[in-house]
Design an enzyme around this catalytic site. Sequence first.
Site, PDB file in Angstrom:
ATOM      1  N   CYS A   1       0.851  -1.193   0.000  1.00 45.33           N
ATOM      2  CA  CYS A   1       0.000   0.000   0.000  1.00 45.33           C
ATOM      3  C   CYS A   1       0.886   1.243   0.000  1.00 45.33           C
ATOM      4  O   CYS A   1       1.817   1.362   0.788  1.00 45.33           O
ATOM      5  CB  CYS A   1      -0.929  -0.061   1.202  1.00 45.33           C
ATOM      6  N   GLU A   2       0.611   2.146  -0.936  1.00 45.47           N
ATOM      7  CA  GLU A   2       1.498   3.299  -1.089  1.00 45.47           C
ATOM      8  C   GLU A   2       1.293   4.344   0.009  1.00 45.47           C
ATOM      9  O   GLU A   2       2.104   5.244   0.158  1.00 45.47           O
ATOM     10  CB  GLU A   2       1.329   3.935  -2.467  1.00 45.47           C
ATOM     11  N   HIS A   3       0.242   4.208   0.777  1.00 44.11           N
ATOM     12  CA  HIS A   3       0.014   5.183   1.848  1.00 44.11           C
ATOM     13  C   HIS A   3       0.792   4.847   3.110  1.00 44.11           C
ATOM     14  O   HIS A   3       1.117   5.735   3.889  1.00 44.11           O
ATOM     15  CB  HIS A   3      -1.484   5.269   2.185  1.00 44.11           C
ATOM     16  N   HIS A   4       1.028   3.560   3.347  1.00 42.59           N
ATOM     17  CA  HIS A   4       1.713   3.147   4.583  1.00 42.59           C
ATOM     18  C   HIS A   4       2.936   2.276   4.338  1.00 42.59           C
ATOM     19  O   HIS A   4       3.629   1.914   5.281  1.00 42.59           O
ATOM     20  CB  HIS A   4       0.730   2.375   5.478  1.00 42.59           C
TER      21      HIS A   4
ATOM     22  N   GLN B   1      -5.274  -0.514  -4.206  1.00 43.29           N
ATOM     23  CA  GLN B   1      -5.967  -1.656  -4.804  1.00 43.29           C
ATOM     24  C   GLN B   1      -6.819  -1.247  -6.011  1.00 43.29           C
ATOM     25  O   GLN B   1      -6.904  -1.983  -6.999  1.00 43.29           O
ATOM     26  CB  GLN B   1      -6.827  -2.351  -3.736  1.00 43.29           C
TER      27      GLN B   1
ATOM     28  N   HIS C   1      -5.583  -5.722   3.831  1.00 43.38           N
ATOM     29  CA  HIS C   1      -4.584  -4.651   3.943  1.00 43.38           C
ATOM     30  C   HIS C   1      -4.039  -4.620   5.362  1.00 43.38           C
ATOM     31  O   HIS C   1      -4.800  -4.401   6.313  1.00 43.38           O
ATOM     32  CB  HIS C   1      -5.229  -3.296   3.607  1.00 43.38           C
TER      33      HIS C   1
ATOM     34  N   CYS D   1      -2.387  -2.407   6.735  1.00 43.02           N
ATOM     35  CA  CYS D   1      -2.562  -1.088   7.370  1.00 43.02           C
ATOM     36  C   CYS D   1      -3.939  -0.976   8.017  1.00 43.02           C
ATOM     37  O   CYS D   1      -4.165  -0.097   8.847  1.00 43.02           O
ATOM     38  CB  CYS D   1      -2.322   0.044   6.373  1.00 43.02           C
TER      39      CYS D   1
HETATM   40 ZN    ZN Z   1      -2.448   1.659   3.716  1.00 39.84          ZN
END
Ligand code: ZN
Length: 186
Positions: free
Chosen positions: A76-79, A117, A145, A147
């Site tokens: 996941c590119e956010h976390h 995703q 996920h 995260c």
């Molecule tokens: Zn994430």
Amino acid sequence: MVDQEKVNPAVRLLLDGIGENPDREGLIETPDRIARMYEEIYGGLDESAKVHLRKTFHAKDNEMIVEKEIPFYSTCEHHLLPFFGQAHLAYIPDGKVAGLSKLARTVDVYARRPQIQERLTGQIADALMSCLHPKGVMVLIEAEHLCMSMRGIKKPGSRTVTVVKRGEFLENPELARTFYAMLGRA
Ligand code: ZN
């Protein structure tokens, strides 16, 4: 290509930043290990699905082809935490089919990069559309996920489902129903 000379000191700084001692025995080789691991888990950034989907075979009949339960691992590119699960693909050829292993390869090309995703689902569908020129494509991905499982709202085991349709799947709901039935989701 992963730039080891950037990743190495960055991981050291990260360990320092969270209050760890990057020089202790257990961590001393970690920056190196992570840099090498990134070659693999972010290797999709240097790859194109076109390479895998270039070789096609002539198909006489144009019935729906379903490749289901393709396992994948992404980040996941956010976390920068993993999300992983299964991808299910369907397409209706227009005279051209790809080797079955190439569909799984295509999933990997887009999974092995920082991702969300929704975009992963769309990129797989678009790659199949542009390389095979089928009459339609449908991609369904279900994933957990980390995260969401190990932090934040902490809902381990919950899965996110994304669906993308292209071509005839958009126009004809019967095709989507057939696909769902083949996945045991009808
Ligand atoms: Zn994430």
